[in-house]
Design a protein around this motif. Structure first.
Motif, PDB file in Angstrom:
ATOM      1  N   VAL A   3       0.876  -1.166   0.000  1.00  0.00           N
ATOM      2  CA  VAL A   3       0.000   0.000   0.000  1.00  0.00           C
ATOM      3  C   VAL A   3       0.916   1.220   0.000  1.00  0.00           C
ATOM      4  N   CYS A   4       0.888   1.972  -1.119  1.00  0.00           N
ATOM      5  CA  CYS A   4       1.911   2.991  -1.347  1.00  0.00           C
ATOM      6  C   CYS A   4       1.311   4.378  -1.514  1.00  0.00           C
ATOM      7  N   GLN A   5       2.082   5.355  -1.071  1.00  0.00           N
ATOM      8  CA  GLN A   5       1.772   6.755  -1.364  1.00  0.00           C
ATOM      9  C   GLN A   5       1.690   6.943  -2.872  1.00  0.00           C
ATOM     10  N   MET A   6       0.710   7.702  -3.330  1.00  0.00           N
ATOM     11  CA  MET A   6       0.572   7.967  -4.749  1.00  0.00           C
ATOM     12  C   MET A   6       1.281   9.275  -5.095  1.00  0.00           C
ATOM     13  N   VAL A   7       2.261   9.181  -5.989  1.00  0.00           N
ATOM     14  CA  VAL A   7       3.040  10.342  -6.425  1.00  0.00           C
ATOM     15  C   VAL A   7       2.726  10.562  -7.899  1.00  0.00           C
ATOM     16  N   GLU A   8       2.139  11.718  -8.234  1.00  0.00           N
ATOM     17  CA  GLU A   8       1.629  11.907  -9.586  1.00  0.00           C
ATOM     18  C   GLU A   8       2.409  12.914 -10.416  1.00  0.00           C
ATOM     19  N   ARG A   9       2.884  13.966  -9.811  1.00  0.00           N
ATOM     20  CA  ARG A   9       3.391  15.087 -10.587  1.00  0.00           C
ATOM     21  C   ARG A   9       4.905  14.996 -10.741  1.00  0.00           C
ATOM     22  N   GLY A  10       5.370  14.747 -11.953  1.00  0.00           N
ATOM     23  CA  GLY A  10       6.796  14.680 -12.200  1.00  0.00           C
ATOM     24  C   GLY A  10       7.101  14.077 -13.554  1.00  0.00           C
ATOM     25  N   VAL A  11       8.384  13.893 -13.819  1.00  0.00           N
ATOM     26  CA  VAL A  11       8.853  13.286 -15.066  1.00  0.00           C
ATOM     27  C   VAL A  11       9.283  11.857 -14.752  1.00  0.00           C
ATOM     28  N   GLU A  12       8.714  10.891 -15.481  1.00  0.00           N
ATOM     29  CA  GLU A  12       9.039   9.490 -15.232  1.00  0.00           C
ATOM     30  C   GLU A  12      10.341   9.125 -15.939  1.00  0.00           C
ATOM     31  N   MET A  13      11.311   8.665 -15.156  1.00  0.00           N
ATOM     32  CA  MET A  13      12.606   8.240 -15.677  1.00  0.00           C
ATOM     33  C   MET A  13      12.851   6.783 -15.293  1.00  0.00           C
ATOM     34  N   VAL A  14      13.822   6.184 -15.946  1.00  0.00           N
ATOM     35  CA  VAL A  14      14.286   4.856 -15.569  1.00  0.00           C
ATOM     36  C   VAL A  14      15.774   4.945 -15.284  1.00  0.00           C
ATOM     37  N   VAL A  15      16.214   4.351 -14.186  1.00  0.00           N
ATOM     38  CA  VAL A  15      17.630   4.287 -13.827  1.00  0.00           C
ATOM     39  C   VAL A  15      17.920   2.852 -13.428  1.00  0.00           C
ATOM     40  N   GLY A  16      19.017   2.310 -13.894  1.00  0.00           N
ATOM     41  CA  GLY A  16      19.283   0.918 -13.569  1.00  0.00           C
ATOM     42  C   GLY A  16      20.720   0.510 -13.722  1.00  0.00           C
ATOM     43  N   VAL A  17      20.970  -0.730 -13.349  1.00  0.00           N
ATOM     44  CA  VAL A  17      22.294  -1.350 -13.442  1.00  0.00           C
ATOM     45  C   VAL A  17      22.142  -2.667 -14.183  1.00  0.00           C
ATOM     46  N   THR A  18      23.019  -2.912 -15.130  1.00  0.00           N
ATOM     47  CA  THR A  18      23.103  -4.222 -15.767  1.00  0.00           C
ATOM     48  C   THR A  18      24.555  -4.657 -15.794  1.00  0.00           C
TER      49      THR A  18
END
Length: 744
Positions: free
Chosen positions: A621-636
């Motif tokens: 059950v999570c806080q809803m965060v709506e306003r922003g720019v969706e990015m992806v950050v990761g490690v491979t």
């Protein structure tokens, strides 16, 4: 041809990083050679921080050489090779010792039955035998420093050959000598002209024939100092020669033809040494179409194929990647011999308005800066050029002024402008006497200036005196045959000097001891398993990366209580160690605003999971965060370079947009920001259609924290994927809304 920052973090950002036990420093320019202590320094994962530079002086300039398998019998392949080696040894002043079990002499020289019978310790043994392995073992007894194995039939032939090469490499390692090859050739023993001056090109090729265009630059007055044909690289590799050539005072540029890199880390360390010494490395690396065999669960794994990582790593450490051998020769020649630019402005000067406009379009599209000349400069040029012609840049002289005294006046006036660092004159075809006079004026002007003058001689014939004698006879003018090669070389020239002017080795600030974050993260790792979203977010928390307020629950009643604590509206998501992409299975519910919706969502999520036979550790059950720019950050994990960090536009369309940038750790804040600048959708972070600018500083902070995680966990972390990372408006931070982590 031609004659011879990282930024610092804000105080607030540094404090936040250090509070998490991290060091993400970047620093200032330094070209000092590492101390003896530095050469053995290791980073937090136990990898070296500086290149081990082999002493190859005795390879290229030996005092004594043994030729094992020497022959003077006519018609035998070894005979021609032996003859060439004898001539080469005479040129470099080396004593040569033929070795053959049945020959008393070879070409009049005393021949020895075995390497054990050699009259002295030799610096170099050239092996003209089908199986070099037994000879390597013999050479170990005689303390030979270097050996060359021409024999083929090794890794290039398949698994059996690869196994034979592994045995050869192991024998070389035991012996203490250094081996060039196998499957190499005679290019290292070519005859180099000694009548040429100026900085030289050092050449490295895995395929000997591919270096011929660069080698023949000597016929155009460009000096070549070394050629290393590395072959299969059972021991000595491309990286060894880059490190060595970067330390040679006569080397102005290193040109490479690379089919495959043996070790990614060694290559980066070698490129780093060249960058610190200001020596440009230009490379053709084949394999751009390779997409890699990685089948990743994470988004970031699908965004970066093997060649994408190679390309990014080269760019990150200043290696200039070109596509063709013609680009390799032209770019290396310019970089080897051109002086440091005094300005980045490029002026295009021609006798044809159409030619100037065409070239200017191409140059501008390629990223070159073509400044508009000042009104005062334009007025000055109009003293000699008719008023109706454009002289703002490109400069069109209309043709006639180049035929008399006005031609040189125009060139000198352009070069005197402080905003101009490069003058490029495209001559699309010979038009005597104007083209002849123009060529001579350009050559004379080049002798009187430190600024770069480039000419494109567009004639397909190439036998004209203005080209063969005037332009190619100049050691100060860079002459090209195509628009494209000129633009590629000039862009590389300006980019190289811009890069090295602010360069500091990222290895200087690589972490050497684990942080407190690492110790927290280790307790969360589960070898061989994929972590649930809840556990993956715990991993992010360990490195100080912000996640939403959330609670993991195992009943509908607990979900209702959690929603009250988290605050409506909420998001509910299934959490389990086998869930990679929950949206596709309908295991995410958003915008829930009441207790009844919470209970219904809990039942639906658990029913779907039961139907899909997906084990859960609970419902988030999570806080809803709506306003922003969706990015992806990761490690491979890259097979060649190890852990890599990727950032891109995120959300559900991440694999459709395929807008991502990658770097190989270690890197500093400047590279993290450069990654963002490479994204096609970078404008979204600046604010579009009324949206506020995003908190780019917070995004950069996340990238650097993820890098620290990648460095410390090393191959313990197979993949990490934060998607989406919601980057909030400026000053409000960034929140990792979802995370996937796979332990190795």
């Amino acid at each position: 041809m031609l004659g011879s920052t990282h930024g610092t973090l804000t105080t607030d950002f540094r404090a936040r990083v250090e509070a998490c036990g991290e060091s993400a420093r970047t620093a200032v320019h330094s070209t000092a050679a590492p101390s003896a202590e530095d050469t053995v320094a290791l980073d937090v994962s136990g990898r070296p921080l500086h290149a081990d530079v082999p002493d190859l002086d005795r390879f290229f300039r030996p005092e004594s050489v043994a030729v094992v398998g020497a022959s003077d019998a006519e018609g035998r392949p070894n005979t021609g090779i032996t003859r060439q080696l004898i001539a080469w040894a005479e040129r470099v002043g080396a004593r040569i010792h033929p070795v053959h079990p049945t020959r008393p002499t070879v070409f009049g020289l005393p021949c020895h039955a075995s390497v054990a019978d050699l009259p002295e310790q030799v610096d170099l043994a050239v092996l003209l035998v089908g199986d070099p392995l037994p000879v390597i073992e013999e050479l170990a007894e005689t303390k030979v420093k270097f050996a060359v194995a021409f024999a083929s039939g090794f890794a290039e032939t398949g698994d059996a050959g690869a196994a034979a090469q592994a045995r050869l490499g192991a024998a070389v390692e035991r012996s203490g000598l250094r081996l060039l090859g196998p499957n190499t050739n005679l290019n290292a023993f070519e005859e180099f002209r000694d009548d040429l001056d100026g900085p030289a090109i050092a050449l490295i090729t895995q395929s000997g024939h591919q270096g011929r265009p660069v080698y023949t630059l000597q016929e155009l007055g460009i000096r070549l100092s070394h050629w290393a044909p590395t072959g299969n690289e059972a021991d000595l590799e491309t990286s060894d020669f880059i490190s060595y050539f970067a330390e040679q005072p006569e080397v102005g540029a290193i040109a490479c033809y690379v089919e495959g890199l043996k070790d990614g880390r060694s290559f980066l360390l070698a490129a780093d040494r060249a960058a610190r010494n200001g020596v440009p490395v230009v490379a053709v690396k084949v394999g751009r179409t390779e997409t890699g065999a990685r089948m990743a669960a994470s988004h970031t794994g699908k965004l970066t194929g093997a060649d994408t990582v190679v390309d990014a790593a080269m760019r990150q450490f200043g290696v200039i990647r070109v596509d063709g051998l013609d680009e390799l020769q032209d770019t290396a020649a310019l970089l080897a011999r051109a002086r440091k630019p005094q300005a980045e402005g490029v002026v295009v000067y021609s006798i044809s308005g159409g030619t100037g406009a065409h070239f200017s379009d191409l140059a501008t599209e390629a990223g070159l800066s073509l400044p508009t000349l000042s009104q005062a400069k334009q007025d000055e040029l109009h003293q000699w050029i008719p008023e109706y012609l454009n002289v703002a840049n490109p400069v069109d002289n209309g043709g006639h002024p180049v035929g008399d005294w006005r031609g040189r006046k125009i060139i000198d006036a352009i070069l005197a402008d402080p905003s101009v660092g490069v003058l490029i004159c495209p001559i699309t075809g010979p038009f005597p006497p104007m083209s002849d006079k123009l060529a001579q004026d350009l050559v004379d002007a080049a002798e009187a200036t430190d600024k770069l003058i480039c000419v494109i001689w567009g004639s397909p014939v190439g036998t004209e005196d203005a080209y063969r004698t005037t332009l190619l006879g100049s050691s100060r003018v860079a002459t090209f045959r195509t628009f494209g090669n000129c633009i590629t070389a000039v862009r590389a020239y300006l980019g190289h000097h811009r890069f090295t002017a602010g360069y500091r080795s990222p290895f200087e600030d690589a972490p050497r001891t684990p942080s407190p974050s690492y110790r927290k993260a280790q307790a969360l790792m589960r070898p061989g398993q994929q972590l649930s979203e809840h556990a993956a977010k715990q991993l992010l928390r360990a490195y100080g990366i912000r996640v939403p307020r959330e609670q993991l629950v195992t009943s509908a009643a607990a979900a209702v209580r959690a929603a009250g604590l988290v605050g409506y509206p909420v998001v509910m998501k299934a959490s389990g160690p086998q869930l990679a992409h929950k949206t596709e299975l309908g295991l995410v519910k958003i915008g829930l605003t009441s207790a009844s919706q919470i209970r219904d969502a809990y039942r639906e999520l658990t029913d779907i999971a039961r139907y899909e036979n997906v084990p859960l550790d609970g419902i988030l059950v999570c806080q809803m965060v709506e306003r922003g720019v969706e990015m992806v950050v990761g490690v491979t994990q890259d097979d060649l370079f190890g852990p890599t960090v990727t950032v891109g536009l995120g959300g559900v369309l991440v694999e459709v947009l395929h807008d991502a940038a990658v770097r190989v750790p270690p890197f500093g804040e400047d590279q993290a920001r450069a990654m963002l600048g490479e994204l096609r959708g970078h404008a979204l972070l600046e604010g579009v259609r009324g949206a506020p600018p995003a908190d780019v500083d917070a995004l950069v902070e996340v990238i650097l924290r993820i890098q620290r995680m990648a460095l410390e966990l090393g191959d313990e972390l197979s993949e990490l994927d934060i998607n989406p990372l919601m980057v909030l408006p400026r000053g409000q931070g960034a929140v990792a809304l979802d995370a996937l982590a796979i332990c190795r």
